[in-house]
Motif scaffolding. Structure first.
Motif, mmCIF file in Angstrom:
data_model
loop_
_atom_site.group_PDB
_atom_site.id
_atom_site.type_symbol
_atom_site.label_atom_id
_atom_site.label_comp_id
_atom_site.label_asym_id
_atom_site.label_seq_id
_atom_site.Cartn_x
_atom_site.Cartn_y
_atom_site.Cartn_z
ATOM 1 N N LYS A 178 0.833 -1.213 0.000
ATOM 2 C CA LYS A 178 0.000 0.000 0.000
ATOM 3 C C LYS A 178 0.864 1.258 0.000
ATOM 4 O O LYS A 178 0.394 2.348 -0.330
ATOM 5 C CB LYS A 178 -0.901 0.017 1.237
ATOM 6 N N GLU A 207 4.589 8.290 -7.101
ATOM 7 C CA GLU A 207 3.751 7.129 -7.358
ATOM 8 C C GLU A 207 4.512 6.149 -8.228
ATOM 9 O O GLU A 207 5.208 6.554 -9.162
ATOM 10 C CB GLU A 207 2.480 7.593 -8.078
ATOM 11 N N ILE A 211 1.110 2.961 -6.658
ATOM 12 C CA ILE A 211 1.425 2.836 -5.219
ATOM 13 C C ILE A 211 2.147 4.111 -4.771
ATOM 14 O O ILE A 211 3.097 4.552 -5.428
ATOM 15 C CB ILE A 211 2.352 1.610 -4.989
ATOM 16 N N TRP A 243 -0.342 5.606 3.447
ATOM 17 C CA TRP A 243 -0.812 4.226 3.719
ATOM 18 C C TRP A 243 -2.253 4.244 4.198
ATOM 19 O O TRP A 243 -3.085 3.461 3.730
ATOM 20 C CB TRP A 243 0.129 3.592 4.753
ATOM 21 N N LYS A 246 -4.725 4.742 1.559
ATOM 22 C CA LYS A 246 -4.919 3.553 0.717
ATOM 23 C C LYS A 246 -5.736 2.472 1.418
ATOM 24 O O LYS A 246 -6.404 1.671 0.773
ATOM 25 C CB LYS A 246 -3.546 2.945 0.362
#
Ligand code: SF4
Ligand code: URA
Length: 248
Positions: A178, A207, A211, A243, A246
């Motif tokens: 994540k 990114e 991710i 995190w 996500k």
């Protein structure tokens, strides 16, 4: 760490105060930037040609399942670092990890034990993980940009980083973390293809393949520049926010 520094960090309100379990010297760290491309070439010259040639029949990393990656890395000779290592060091941690930490490459202790970050820098990394309520066994995977130890702990050459990148990319593709934390310039160069100064890459969220990716200082650097731990902590908090975003 001297008491004065410790007090200073406490007064700066930096929590947690990461300390080593023992004040160990960092073997080879100082020498890491001194070796040259000529040395890398000398390693090639020392090897019989048959050992230097890449294994043409080897399967591509992108075709391999997770369990096949470790053995395939042990067989890899795609760059000269494969010649003088004791073993490749694929990584350690939870295969369902939501956090992926990526360092530079194995040092002598990692080369001997087959696990990343087991030396002094590793103790600091463990303290950084603990500050985030993480451990290297749970929800975390730790890997390196290059899987084989560079001779004399020198910084990996760009060609070596490139040769090893498909292994790292496959690890990321299979783990699907994540968030990714890149520890130092070599990791940033490998995953993001960036050669910028670390200071310029901090403070943002990049990114990779959808991710979020945060860049911070390498723990070995932090051992020599203790006040920068405050900035590293900011980076880790940034990673935690990414995190959380996500994971919902
Ligand atoms: Fe292969 Fe990476 Fe080791 Fe080079 S460093 S031999 S590319 S596993
Ligand atoms: N430094 C790294 O970047 N990786 C390791 O595994 C150990 C030290």
């Amino acid at each position: 760490m001297t008491l004065n520094r410790e007090q200073m960090l406490l007064e700066m309100g930096i929590r947690p105060l990461w300390t080593l379990r023992d004040a160990l010297p960092v073997p080879g760290e100082e020498a890491s930037a001194t070796a040259t491309a000529a040395e890398a070439a000398a390693v090639v010259a020392d090897c019989p040609p048959a050992m230097v040639a890449p294994e043409k029949s080897a399967p591509l990393p992108a075709e391999l399942a997770w369990d096949e990656l470790g053995p395939a890395m042990q067989a890899c000779r795609a760059c000269v670092l494969g010649q003088r290592r004791r073993q490749a060091v694929p990584g350690v941690g939870d295969v369902r990890a939501e956090w992926l930490f990526i360092g530079e490459g194995p040092g002598s202790e990692e080369d001997a034990q087959g696990e990343p970050f087991v030396g002094a820098a590793g103790q600091l990394l463990d303290a950084m993980l603990a500050a985030l309520d993480l451990t290297r066994q749970k929800a975390v995977y730790i890997a390196n940009a290059v899987k084989c130890r560079p001779p004399d702990n020198r910084t990996p050459e760009p060609a070596e980083i490139e040769a090893c990148r498909p292994w790292l990319q496959r690890q990321v593709a299979l783990l699907q973390p994540k968030v990714i934390v890149l520890l130092g310039k070599t990791a940033a160069q490998s995953l993001l293809g960036k050669q910028d100064k670390l200071a310029a890459m901090r403070g943002q969220v990049f990114e990779y393949s959808g991710i979020p990716v945060v860049v911070t200082y390498h723990p070995a650097y932090l051992l020599r520049n203790l006040p920068d731990k405050a900035k590293a902590w900011e980076d880790l908090l940034r990673a935690r926010r990414a995190w959380r975003a996500k994971t919902g």
